[in-house]
Design a protein around this motif. Structure first.
Motif, PDB file in Angstrom:
ATOM      1  N   GLY A  25      51.945 -22.328  18.537  1.00  0.00           N
ATOM      2  CA  GLY A  25      51.248 -21.183  18.028  1.00  0.00           C
ATOM      3  C   GLY A  25      49.660 -20.853  18.578  1.00  0.00           C
ATOM      4  N   ALA A  26      49.723 -21.612  19.132  1.00  0.00           N
ATOM      5  CA  ALA A  26      48.209 -21.628  20.345  1.00  0.00           C
ATOM      6  C   ALA A  26      47.935 -20.753  21.645  1.00  0.00           C
ATOM      7  N   GLY A  27      46.973 -19.340  20.698  1.00  0.00           N
ATOM      8  CA  GLY A  27      46.712 -17.800  21.850  1.00  0.00           C
ATOM      9  C   GLY A  27      46.061 -19.177  23.530  1.00  0.00           C
ATOM     10  N   PRO A  28      45.649 -18.131  24.045  1.00  0.00           N
ATOM     11  CA  PRO A  28      45.458 -18.089  25.331  1.00  0.00           C
ATOM     12  C   PRO A  28      43.976 -19.342  25.492  1.00  0.00           C
ATOM     13  N   MET A  29      43.079 -18.889  24.759  1.00  0.00           N
ATOM     14  CA  MET A  29      41.870 -19.784  24.519  1.00  0.00           C
ATOM     15  C   MET A  29      41.494 -20.776  23.900  1.00  0.00           C
ATOM     16  N   ARG A  30      42.494 -20.626  23.303  1.00  0.00           N
ATOM     17  CA  ARG A  30      43.047 -21.956  22.089  1.00  0.00           C
ATOM     18  C   ARG A  30      43.765 -22.879  22.749  1.00  0.00           C
ATOM     19  N   ARG A  31      44.117 -22.534  23.240  1.00  0.00           N
ATOM     20  CA  ARG A  31      45.269 -23.805  24.693  1.00  0.00           C
ATOM     21  C   ARG A  31      43.660 -24.040  25.331  1.00  0.00           C
ATOM     22  N   ILE A  32      43.119 -23.049  26.694  1.00  0.00           N
ATOM     23  CA  ILE A  32      41.597 -23.680  27.279  1.00  0.00           C
ATOM     24  C   ILE A  32      41.514 -25.267  26.764  1.00  0.00           C
ATOM     25  N   ARG A  33      41.292 -25.024  25.111  1.00  0.00           N
ATOM     26  CA  ARG A  33      40.253 -25.662  24.320  1.00  0.00           C
ATOM     27  C   ARG A  33      40.743 -26.655  24.125  1.00  0.00           C
ATOM     28  N   PRO A  64      55.427 -16.153  22.018  1.00  0.00           N
ATOM     29  CA  PRO A  64      56.562 -16.997  20.983  1.00  0.00           C
ATOM     30  C   PRO A  64      56.578 -17.373  20.042  1.00  0.00           C
ATOM     31  N   ARG A  65      54.910 -17.223  19.912  1.00  0.00           N
ATOM     32  CA  ARG A  65      54.490 -18.390  18.302  1.00  0.00           C
ATOM     33  C   ARG A  65      55.027 -17.274  17.709  1.00  0.00           C
ATOM     34  N   GLN A  66      54.732 -16.226  17.671  1.00  0.00           N
ATOM     35  CA  GLN A  66      55.445 -15.027  16.578  1.00  0.00           C
ATOM     36  C   GLN A  66      56.750 -15.280  16.666  1.00  0.00           C
ATOM     37  N   ARG A  67      58.029 -16.286  17.374  1.00  0.00           N
ATOM     38  CA  ARG A  67      59.006 -15.803  17.135  1.00  0.00           C
ATOM     39  C   ARG A  67      59.742 -16.451  16.055  1.00  0.00           C
ATOM     40  N   ALA A  68      59.055 -17.893  15.967  1.00  0.00           N
ATOM     41  CA  ALA A  68      59.034 -19.261  14.827  1.00  0.00           C
ATOM     42  C   ALA A  68      60.213 -19.985  15.326  1.00  0.00           C
TER      43      ALA A  68
END
Lengths: 294, 367
Positions: free
Chosen positions: A195-203, B72-76
């Motif tokens: 569930g991590a977006g690009p910025m979150r993954r960087i951090r 991916p995160r929205q597909r559960a």
């Protein structure tokens, strides 16, 4: 079984090492020893008859506010140029890492600035940043006298910081990019699924795994900013205006070769050398413990 | 729990097509194993379902909703990677709880759920350790815990057992099966290991060269391979295949000395056609040489398996395996005869590889 060539005597081994040892001795140990000797004596400007003075050269330096100003300036220069070049390099590397098309080209192109000799680089930036005719002269046309490194000490400092940072961005970029590519792709994908977006993954993932590289580059950049800055300062500002860009390494040259104070300059180079040695030891001790993954 | 539908899904890299127009319906709660040799597009398919790989053409639906454009995160979906992909700088507890942390779940709630999952997987003792301090099997459990904690609609497994040793692999296989029974989450499991596929799957999808060869229960796939590829891929040893011609009188002719009677129907259905004949090793029988109707062969070597043995014989260069539970006194070089019941014969079109159905219509499939 790996076959190993063994030398029957240490003499042959030493013979092979001799050319390199000779080079190191002539260009490193000999001058260092000479500087060490001068630092504890009072050397006459035209040579002949020097006198042992113990620590008085150092005492004199450490009591001199002008010396301390150059130390402060060196740290301002070192910290700002390191922050700029590492920050820019990291951003570029993160962007490159995401879209890999042509990364081989970037790799070779971005290392070029590092191969440019500091004086040549300084000369180029002198033209680029010239207040009357350079690229930045546009600023002066809008706000007259806003930018003038020849008169304004702060502008001069900014100019040398920019030039130096530019040279090291490519160098840092290469290290960051290869470290980023060393992070298994599946880790980033796992984080994306988590569930991590690009910025979150960087951090959360990339930066923590980059710490060994970050730390290594931090020390290298600061060390280099103490030493490699000479050429740029010499060509762009000669330490001026009014000592505004007189860094430790430039002051050594200026006091020694312009002021003919060999002993004072020698003492300064010993102090600078100690500082660099200290940073290097720090790096070796620390970096071993910060490697997260094999 | 969710159903998954693939509608004419394609994947191309530049001009290279790796998945060619694939259709598949996975029911809610089903355990599907995608089986195929390496490079057949099975991992790509899995990665398209979870959203790590863009879908070049076609649609993927989860619970009736097209997910092509979703991140991916929205597909559960949750995925277990081949190399586990545990975050090396986080402890086991942080690894398992990361998805919840990203989702903004409170610390106390997170801790509670991490403990719960850890208990289910018997890894409570390692919660404070880093992944590098764990064994392969423990890492595998952590990776499963990380997938489970999100209570996903779909579990995806990308060859998760291939890095474990044989004994652990069998234990984990049983554990995955048990977890699936308990949780009932729709699961898609990719592997190249047919034993894994046979033991885990509700249904197996056999893939080859970016296409689905057959979809069916393990028993169906084993007893009625739909194509020549499936026949040759599944089973240990793989099915014996030989090419020949079907004569109008219902005889399969491989060469002058090797003729096999097929059922009457076959001769009528495919007169004069070139076909591939398949026989499972355990369906063939060793008899004394020279019997009428038996195929003459020479013993090549014998594999001892303990409970049974596999006799490899030679048909003038074509190797043929016969599994037998008795202990024939044979040595390499002996002449033997091979007898095959027409009911145990599978026939495939030599050009298309498709199963020639009427010939083997009498075959029964065990439920």
């Amino acid at each position: 079984m790996e076959k190993r060539v063994t030398f029957s005597t240490t003499a042959i081994g030493l013979l092979f090492a001799a050319p390199m040892l000779l080079l190191i001795f002539v260009f490193f140990y000999w001058p260092s020893a000479q500087a060490l000797y001068w630092a504890f004596t009072l050397e006459q400007p035209w040579g002949g008859g020097n006198r042992w003075v113990g620590f008085s050269n150092f005492r004199q330096l450490l009591e001199d506010p002008i010396y301390w100003q150059s130390v402060t300036r060196s740290f301002v220069f070192g910290i700002s140029s390191t922050a700029i070049s590492m920050g820019m390099a990291l951003i570029l590397a993160l962007l490159t890492d995401r879209e890999l098309a042509g990364h081989r080209l970037y790799r070779s192109v971005f290392i070029w600035p590092y191969a440019i000799a500091a004086p040549a680089l300084g000369l180029a930036f002198r033209f680029i940043l010239a207040p009357e005719a350079g690229l930045l002269s546009v600023i002066n046309r809008v706000w007259p006298d806003l930018w003038n490194p020849a008169l304004d000490g702060k502008d001069a400092m900014i100019a040398v910081i920019i030039a130096f940072s530019w040279k090291y961005i490519g160098y840092n970029f290469i290290f960051f990019l290869s470290a980023l590519q060393g992070i298994p792709r599946a880790l980033i994908e796992a984080a994306a699924i988590d569930g991590a977006g690009p910025m979150r993954r960087i951090r959360d993932i990339q930066l923590p795994l980059l710490t060994p590289t970050l730390f290594f580059l931090l020390i290298i950049n600061i060390t280099e900013s103490f030493q490699d800055s000479f050429g740029i300062v010499d060509v762009m500002t000669q330490g001026g205006p009014a000592r505004a860009t007189e860094l430790m390494v430039y002051k050594i040259y200026f006091d020694g070769f312009k002021g003919l104070d060999y002993s004072g300059a020698a003492a300064q180079s010993i102090l600078l050398m100690l500082l660099v040695i200290l940073l290097t030891i720090f790096q070796f001790r620390f970096i071993e413990r910060r490697v997260h993954y094999k | 729990m969710a159903s998954i539908s693939l509608r004419n899904v394609k994947k191309t890299y530049g001009k290279n097509a790796v998945v060619h127009g694939l259709d598949l319906d996975i029911e809610s709660g089903e355990f599907i194993v995608i089986l195929g040799p390496s490079g057949c597009g099975k991992s790509t398919l899995l990665r398209m379902i979870v959203g790590l790989e863009e879908i070049s053409e076609g649609e993927i639906l989860i619970d009736g909703t097209v997910v092509n454009r979703l991140e991916p995160r929205q597909r559960a979906c949750a995925m277990v990677f081949q190399n586990y992909a545990l975050y090396p700088h986080m402890t086991v507890a942080e690894n398992i709880g990361y998805a919840l942390k990203v989702a903004g779940v409170s610390r106390s709630e997170r801790d509670r759920r991490v403990r719960e999952v850890a208990r289910a997987l018997a890894i409570e003792a390692f919660l404070d350790r880093k992944p590098s301090a764990l064994s392969g099997g423990q890492r595998q459990r952590v990776a499963m815990g990380r997938a489970m904690i999100r209570e996903p609609r779909v579990f995806l497994f990308d060859e998760p057992l291939s890095n474990l040793d044989a004994k652990l692999r069998i234990a984990m296989r049983a554990e995955i099966r048990r977890l699936h029974r308990k949780l009932g989450t729709t699961s898609v499991f990719v592997t190249h290991d047919q034993n894994e596929a046979m033991t885990l799957a509700d249904r197996i999808v056999v893939m080859n060269g970016g296409k689905v060869e057959q979809v069916g229960t393990p028993a169906e796939i084993y007893h009625r391979p739909a194509t020549r590829f499936v026949a040759g891929f599944l089973g240990s040893p793989a099915m014996n295949l030989m090419e020949g011609e079907i004569e109008p009188d219902g005889t399969f002719v491989q060469d002058a000395t090797r003729r096999l009677r097929l059922s009457q129907q076959a001769g009528h259905a495919f007169p004069g056609g070139r076909a591939v004949l398949g026989v499972r090793a355990e369906a063939a029988r060793l008899v004394a040489p020279g019997r009428p109707d038996a195929l003459p062969a020479i013993v090549d070597f014998i594999e001892e398996l303990g409970a049974s043995r596999i006799v490899h014989v030679d048909f003038d260069g074509l190797s043929f395996a016969v599994a037998t539970s008795d202990n024939p006194a044979l040595i390499p070089g002996d002449r033997v005869g091979i007898e095959i019941d027409p009911r145990d014969i599978h026939l495939y079109d030599s050009a298309t590889g498709e199963r020639l159905e009427p010939v083997t219509a009498r075959q029964t499939v065990h439920p």
